[in-house]
Design a protein around this motif. Structure first.
Motif, PDB file in Angstrom:
ATOM      1  N   MET A 242       0.887  -1.385   0.201  1.00  0.00           N
ATOM      2  CA  MET A 242      -0.204  -0.118   0.192  1.00  0.00           C
ATOM      3  C   MET A 242       0.753   1.397  -0.002  1.00  0.00           C
ATOM      4  N   ASP A 243       0.690   2.205  -1.097  1.00  0.00           N
ATOM      5  CA  ASP A 243       1.308   3.431  -1.140  1.00  0.00           C
ATOM      6  C   ASP A 243       0.824   4.471  -0.440  1.00  0.00           C
ATOM      7  N   GLU A 244       1.446   5.068   0.793  1.00  0.00           N
ATOM      8  CA  GLU A 244       1.197   6.095   1.644  1.00  0.00           C
ATOM      9  C   GLU A 244       2.008   7.059   1.496  1.00  0.00           C
ATOM     10  N   VAL A 245       2.655   7.264   0.551  1.00  0.00           N
ATOM     11  CA  VAL A 245       3.641   8.433   0.189  1.00  0.00           C
ATOM     12  C   VAL A 245       2.788   9.532   0.431  1.00  0.00           C
ATOM     13  N   TYR A 246       1.776   9.684  -0.262  1.00  0.00           N
ATOM     14  CA  TYR A 246       0.897  10.883  -0.188  1.00  0.00           C
ATOM     15  C   TYR A 246      -0.070  10.991   0.921  1.00  0.00           C
ATOM     16  N   CYS A 247      -0.565   9.771   1.156  1.00  0.00           N
ATOM     17  CA  CYS A 247      -1.991   9.725   2.436  1.00  0.00           C
ATOM     18  C   CYS A 247      -1.619   9.261   3.657  1.00  0.00           C
ATOM     19  N   GLY A 248      -0.098   9.185   3.977  1.00  0.00           N
ATOM     20  CA  GLY A 248       0.234   8.570   5.180  1.00  0.00           C
ATOM     21  C   GLY A 248       0.777   9.228   6.143  1.00  0.00           C
ATOM     22  N   THR A 249       1.257   9.199   7.357  1.00  0.00           N
ATOM     23  CA  THR A 249       1.711   9.950   8.600  1.00  0.00           C
ATOM     24  C   THR A 249       0.569  10.880   8.907  1.00  0.00           C
ATOM     25  N   LYS A 254      -5.498   9.802  10.592  1.00  0.00           N
ATOM     26  CA  LYS A 254      -4.810   8.438  11.287  1.00  0.00           C
ATOM     27  C   LYS A 254      -3.269   8.479  10.817  1.00  0.00           C
ATOM     28  N   ILE A 255      -2.533   7.989  11.745  1.00  0.00           N
ATOM     29  CA  ILE A 255      -1.048   7.850  11.197  1.00  0.00           C
ATOM     30  C   ILE A 255      -1.085   7.068   9.862  1.00  0.00           C
ATOM     31  N   TYR A 256      -1.813   5.868   9.766  1.00  0.00           N
ATOM     32  CA  TYR A 256      -1.810   4.929   8.411  1.00  0.00           C
ATOM     33  C   TYR A 256      -3.314   5.210   8.028  1.00  0.00           C
ATOM     34  N   CYS A 257      -3.050   5.588   6.595  1.00  0.00           N
ATOM     35  CA  CYS A 257      -4.681   5.881   5.939  1.00  0.00           C
ATOM     36  C   CYS A 257      -5.348   4.136   5.868  1.00  0.00           C
ATOM     37  N   CYS A 258      -4.545   3.350   5.801  1.00  0.00           N
ATOM     38  CA  CYS A 258      -5.077   1.920   5.780  1.00  0.00           C
ATOM     39  C   CYS A 258      -5.902   1.469   7.032  1.00  0.00           C
ATOM     40  N   LEU A 330      -3.443  14.976  15.489  1.00  0.00           N
ATOM     41  CA  LEU A 330      -4.233  14.207  14.849  1.00  0.00           C
ATOM     42  C   LEU A 330      -5.797  14.705  14.849  1.00  0.00           C
ATOM     43  N   ASP A 331      -6.267  14.825  16.267  1.00  0.00           N
ATOM     44  CA  ASP A 331      -7.658  15.517  16.365  1.00  0.00           C
ATOM     45  C   ASP A 331      -7.810  16.792  15.421  1.00  0.00           C
ATOM     46  N   HIS A 332      -6.698  17.522  15.460  1.00  0.00           N
ATOM     47  CA  HIS A 332      -6.964  18.817  14.444  1.00  0.00           C
ATOM     48  C   HIS A 332      -7.110  18.657  13.314  1.00  0.00           C
ATOM     49  N   VAL A 333      -6.225  17.411  12.500  1.00  0.00           N
ATOM     50  CA  VAL A 333      -6.323  17.037  11.228  1.00  0.00           C
ATOM     51  C   VAL A 333      -7.853  16.508  11.010  1.00  0.00           C
ATOM     52  N   GLN A 334      -8.404  15.923  11.816  1.00  0.00           N
ATOM     53  CA  GLN A 334      -9.718  15.370  11.533  1.00  0.00           C
ATOM     54  C   GLN A 334     -10.789  16.367  11.531  1.00  0.00           C
ATOM     55  N   LYS A 335     -10.634  17.311  12.572  1.00  0.00           N
ATOM     56  CA  LYS A 335     -11.648  18.472  12.762  1.00  0.00           C
ATOM     57  C   LYS A 335     -11.482  19.630  11.457  1.00  0.00           C
ATOM     58  N   LEU A 336     -10.373  19.767  11.317  1.00  0.00           N
ATOM     59  CA  LEU A 336     -10.032  20.904  10.328  1.00  0.00           C
ATOM     60  C   LEU A 336     -10.550  20.112   8.822  1.00  0.00           C
ATOM     61  N   GLY A 337     -10.213  19.055   8.718  1.00  0.00           N
ATOM     62  CA  GLY A 337     -10.813  18.328   7.437  1.00  0.00           C
ATOM     63  C   GLY A 337     -12.260  18.054   7.215  1.00  0.00           C
ATOM     64  N   ARG A 338     -12.939  17.718   8.370  1.00  0.00           N
ATOM     65  CA  ARG A 338     -14.308  17.765   8.422  1.00  0.00           C
ATOM     66  C   ARG A 338     -14.851  19.125   8.166  1.00  0.00           C
ATOM     67  N   HIS A 339     -14.433  20.183   8.910  1.00  0.00           N
ATOM     68  CA  HIS A 339     -14.832  21.830   8.895  1.00  0.00           C
ATOM     69  C   HIS A 339     -14.813  22.235   7.424  1.00  0.00           C
ATOM     70  N   VAL A 357     -17.463  16.840  -2.695  1.00  0.00           N
ATOM     71  CA  VAL A 357     -16.023  17.191  -2.023  1.00  0.00           C
ATOM     72  C   VAL A 357     -15.641  15.743  -1.318  1.00  0.00           C
ATOM     73  N   ARG A 358     -14.478  15.227  -1.481  1.00  0.00           N
ATOM     74  CA  ARG A 358     -14.319  14.011  -0.915  1.00  0.00           C
ATOM     75  C   ARG A 358     -12.833  13.938  -0.396  1.00  0.00           C
ATOM     76  N   GLY A 359     -12.483  12.746   0.369  1.00  0.00           N
ATOM     77  CA  GLY A 359     -11.089  12.672   0.789  1.00  0.00           C
ATOM     78  C   GLY A 359     -11.200  12.157   2.170  1.00  0.00           C
ATOM     79  N   ARG A 360     -10.092  12.109   2.870  1.00  0.00           N
ATOM     80  CA  ARG A 360      -9.629  11.983   4.269  1.00  0.00           C
ATOM     81  C   ARG A 360      -9.006  13.016   4.979  1.00  0.00           C
ATOM     82  N   GLY A 361      -9.475  13.472   6.022  1.00  0.00           N
ATOM     83  CA  GLY A 361      -8.667  14.376   6.931  1.00  0.00           C
ATOM     84  C   GLY A 361      -8.179  15.553   6.043  1.00  0.00           C
TER      85      GLY A 361
END
Ligand SMILES: Cc1ncc(COP(=O)(O)O)c(C=O)c1O
Length: 431
Positions: A242-249, A254-258, A330-339, A357-361
């Protein structure tokens, strides 16, 4: 006159960047840009001049910059591996540092997969399967597994034994009457059919981005897709990379998108976001099982490179990842993304050119459908930059956002407000 060979010799960049601070980039002539692209290639996820990271780099430079990966231990390397695995839900338990780029993590994952099969006696396995509309890197192998139309002219140089199945895209590829669950299963069957066509004894691995990334614009998988894929891979002893070069860390929240998908791959590729643009560093996350296969076989990983686990890069990445691995980040990433996604949806939901509009975080994209999609996307990018000093990545059918994690709610609101008004204004002025 410039002595540089620019990527676009007919249209080179025109502005000098002299500094960065937080989410802002500053130019030589005094302009300031709010960067919602994290450095144009979405790596600078802590913004610029983060004090904890710059302090760690300065301290490391004074101590030592280079420690060979094969010859010596480096306590920071151990600490970084431990940190990278500390929140992993997938259960992988080894980190192999590969070099600087995501392309190198792709090369290394392919070679580790091939070698683990070889060393386990599965000597016929040498094929790799990827998906259309993917991107895995710039080396010939990572390029052949990718699907960028502007790079297809290289095809005569492409190595063999690499094939593709269709992209996984519920919006584009679901059939009438099909449910998401049906589609997830059928989409995984496309992998199974390809494995059977090649011959399972010949297939090393399936490689795919956890969410379809840069090319199609942050498309999350249908629920259950990765479980189906995992079962198919297990059935035929095919590794899952699984390539998480773009969607990881942490970019997905979450740390791992998977880990959103509850799947355990055999290898996870990490790259650009590890060092967040401060010092480049890449790695492959894998397992003791792979280590044991190689230990019992040739006893040496057949991939090595001078700057693997570079001490300065590791020190920078350790500082970066310490910030990222905090609950509040990590909470901020989720909150900001949703917002941001929610506010864009609220502002444009009933607009005839708005698709979704779609995606994660903090990896999300806005898809549009207009009489000239590419023109609309590039004009969005240009207008936001020139009129509002905001940088986004707009082209083709989408405008992609990758805001740095240090973006504040006030900056996010400013961006959304300008984005929605620019979208509406361009829609009526262009067509
Ligand atoms: C999903 C994915 N994989 C691999 C790469 C290659 O990384 P690099 O450009 O660091 O070689 C990229 C880069 O954009 C990427 O987005």
């Amino acid at each position: 006159m410039s002595l540089l060979l620019h990527t676009f010799p007919n249209d080179p960049p025109t502005e000098n960047i002299v500094s960065g601070s937080g989410a802002y980039l500053m130019t030589q002539d005094g302009k300031r840009y709010l960067d919602m692209t994290s450095g144009a290639t979405s790596c600078c996820i802590l913004g610029y001049a983060h004090p904890e990271v710059t302090a760690a780099i300065k301290a490391q430079v004074d101590q030592i910059s280079y420690i060979d990966y094969k010859a010596w231990l480096d306590p920071n390397r151990e600490a970084l591996a431990e940190l990278l695995l500390s929140r992993a839900e997938h259960g992988l338990d080894r980190v192999f540092f590969t070099g600087q780029s995501g392309s190198e993590s792709c090369e290394a994952a392919m070679k580790l997969s091939y070698q683990a099969h070889q060393d386990s006696g599965r000597t016929e396995k040498s094929w790799f399967i990827a998906r259309e509309q993917s991107y895995h890197g710039a080396t010939l192998h990572s390029m052949v597994l990718s699907d960028r139309p502007n790079l297809q002219f290289f095809h005569k140089l492409f190595p063999g034994n690499c094939v593709k199945i269709p992209q996984h895209h519920p919006n584009y590829r679901m059939r009438p009457g099909e449910t998401l669950a049906d589609y997830a299963e059928r989409s995984a069957r496309e992998l199974e059919d390809k494995i059977l066509e090649i011959g399972p004894e010949k297939v090393c691995a399936f490689i795919a981005e956890t969410i379809m990334g840069g090319l199609v614009g942050n498309v999350p998988p249908a629920p259950g897709y990765w479980q189906h894929i995992r079962r198919v891979c297990d059935r035929y002893n095919v590794h899952l990379i699984m390539d998480e070069v773009y969607c990881g860390t942490g970019t997905s929240g979450k740390i791992y998108c998977c880990d959103w998908d509850g799947v355990t791959p055999d290898f996870i590729m990490l790259g650009k976001t590890m060092g967040a643009g401060y010092i480049p560093l890449s790695a492959v996350v894998t397992s003791q099982r792979i280590e044991q296969a190689i230990a019992a076989g040739q006893g040496r990983v057949g991939y090595s490179s001078t700057h693997q686990g570079h001490a300065l890069g590791v020190a920078a990445a350790l500082a970066v990842q310490r910030v990222i691995h905090r609950d509040e980040t990590l909470d901020h990433v989720q909150k900001l993304g949703r917002h941001m996604s929610g506010a864009i949806e609220a502002g444009l939901g009933d607009h005839p050119f708005f698709v979704e509009v779609r995606g994660r975080g903090l990896r999300f994209a806005v898809e549009h459908k207009t009489p000239d999609n590419h023109r609309f996307g590039t004009q969005m990018q240009q207008s936001l930059k020139e009129q509002h000093g905001i940088l986004v990545d707009g082209k083709w059918h989408r405008v992609a956002f990758a805001p740095p994690f240090i973006t504040t709610m006030a900056q996010a609101d400013e961006v959304v407000d300008r984005f929605v008004t620019t979208f509406k204004a361009l829609a009526s002025s262009l067509f």
